[in-house]
Design a protein around this motif. Structure first.
Motif, PDB file in Angstrom:
ATOM      1  N   VAL A 105      33.190  43.665  27.490  1.00 12.80           N
ATOM      2  CA  VAL A 105      32.417  44.874  27.758  1.00 12.80           C
ATOM      3  C   VAL A 105      33.184  45.726  28.772  1.00 12.80           C
ATOM      4  N   PRO A 106      33.311  47.034  28.535  1.00 12.33           N
ATOM      5  CA  PRO A 106      34.037  47.891  29.480  1.00 12.33           C
ATOM      6  C   PRO A 106      33.303  48.043  30.809  1.00 12.33           C
ATOM      7  N   LEU A 107      34.077  48.254  31.869  1.00 17.85           N
ATOM      8  CA  LEU A 107      33.523  48.498  33.198  1.00 17.85           C
ATOM      9  C   LEU A 107      33.588  49.993  33.488  1.00 17.85           C
ATOM     10  N   HIS A 127      42.098  49.671  39.894  1.00 14.67           N
ATOM     11  CA  HIS A 127      41.250  48.894  38.994  1.00 14.67           C
ATOM     12  C   HIS A 127      42.020  47.671  38.511  1.00 14.67           C
ATOM     13  N   VAL A 128      41.654  46.515  39.007  1.00 17.49           N
ATOM     14  CA  VAL A 128      42.305  45.276  38.599  1.00 17.49           C
ATOM     15  C   VAL A 128      41.833  44.888  37.194  1.00 17.49           C
ATOM     16  N   LEU A 129      40.549  45.086  36.920  1.00 17.74           N
ATOM     17  CA  LEU A 129      39.972  44.834  35.601  1.00 17.74           C
ATOM     18  C   LEU A 129      39.330  46.117  35.076  1.00 17.74           C
ATOM     19  N   THR A 130      39.418  46.340  33.787  1.00 14.55           N
ATOM     20  CA  THR A 130      38.745  47.494  33.171  1.00 14.55           C
ATOM     21  C   THR A 130      37.682  47.044  32.175  1.00 14.55           C
ATOM     22  N   GLU A 131      37.660  45.740  31.882  1.00  8.31           N
ATOM     23  CA  GLU A 131      36.649  45.162  31.005  1.00  8.31           C
ATOM     24  C   GLU A 131      36.413  43.716  31.418  1.00  8.31           C
ATOM     25  N   VAL A 147      30.055  49.484  37.823  1.00 12.75           N
ATOM     26  CA  VAL A 147      30.588  48.904  39.058  1.00 12.75           C
ATOM     27  C   VAL A 147      30.516  49.972  40.149  1.00 12.75           C
ATOM     28  N   ASP A 148      29.687  49.732  41.156  1.00 13.02           N
ATOM     29  CA  ASP A 148      29.469  50.701  42.231  1.00 13.02           C
ATOM     30  C   ASP A 148      30.438  50.429  43.379  1.00 13.02           C
ATOM     31  N   LEU A 149      31.281  51.406  43.698  1.00 14.49           N
ATOM     32  CA  LEU A 149      32.288  51.250  44.749  1.00 14.49           C
ATOM     33  C   LEU A 149      31.860  51.879  46.071  1.00 14.49           C
ATOM     34  N   ILE A 150      30.594  52.241  46.216  1.00 14.91           N
ATOM     35  CA  ILE A 150      30.141  53.033  47.347  1.00 14.91           C
ATOM     36  C   ILE A 150      30.376  52.363  48.703  1.00 14.91           C
ATOM     37  N   ASP A 151      30.442  51.040  48.757  1.00 15.77           N
ATOM     38  CA  ASP A 151      30.622  50.343  50.030  1.00 15.77           C
ATOM     39  C   ASP A 151      32.028  49.786  50.222  1.00 15.77           C
TER      40      ASP A 151
END
Length: 212
Positions: A105-107, A127-131, A147-151
């Motif tokens: 599944v894609p991220l 991005h180490v992983l994209t799926e 994938v939330d990168l806010i923190d």
């Protein structure tokens, strides 16, 4: 997203038959799995070519109509020509709604621009992983995972265990105890160099002020 694919049963097989099929604007394929025998099929090339550009087409339960009979399938393999924009063959697997499936599944990454490591520190998201491979029942298969990168701060890494997945969905690697890295924020050398230069300039200014 509901995606429907139309196909016809294919009776002639072999390299010569497949070559002639492609020459007529069709793509050879096969449906396998479940309780039924494998079925050779043919599909419209242009329709498949543009559907393959859709992210959801690779990570969704598809409705495949063959001769008026509809089946739920997953796209399992695509063969493309090495350099031409030509689809050579497609493999579909029948879906049993009562059995769990494995699917990549894609991220989808969000809030990268306001992550502390980017907004405050001037870093770049890597991005180490994209799926990611997930395990779930067909009805629970997500089209993508957010994938939330806010923190995320500079120098820190987000792992699979930090991702919030939909209910009844498991990340296969985590089940096996492999908490892989998903994304990280690194500071470019140019930003580090400018920061060091500014600190050096401030130090020199303070030294001159003290001498005066």
């Amino acid at each position: 997203m509901k995606i429907e694919v139309s196909a016809e049963k294919r009776t002639l097989q072999g390299k010569g038959a497949s070559r002639r099929l492609r020459g007529s604007g069709k793509v050879p394929g096969i449906i396998y799995g479940g309780d039924n025998a494998p079925q050779a099929i043919e599909l419209d090339h242009n329709d498949m070519y543009y559907k393959l550009k859709m992210e959801a087409f690779h990570a969704s339960i598809l409705t495949l109509s063959v001769g008026g009979s509809k089946e739920q399938v997953l796209l399992r393999d695509v063969q493309m020509h090495p350099y031409k924009q030509l689809v050579l063959h497609l493999d579909f697997q029948r879906v049993d709604q009562k059995k769990k499936i494995h699917m990549k599944v894609p991220l989808h990454f969000i809030n990268a621009d306001i992550a502390p490591g980017v907004k405050t520190s001037g870093g770049n998201v890597s991005h180490v992983l994209t799926e990611v491979d997930v395990t779930c029942l067909p009805k629970d298969l997500p089209e993508f995972i957010t994938v939330d990168l806010i923190d995320l701060s500079a120098g820190h890494t987000l792992h699979l265990s930090d991702i919030i997945v939909p209910e009844n969905v498991e990340i296969t690697a985590l089940v096996k105890g492999d908490d892989q890295a998903v994304a990280t924020i690194t500071i470019p050398r140019s930003v580090l160099s400018s920061g060091s230069a500014e600190e050096g300039g401030e130090a020199e200014g303070e030294a001159e002020a003290s001498e005066e």
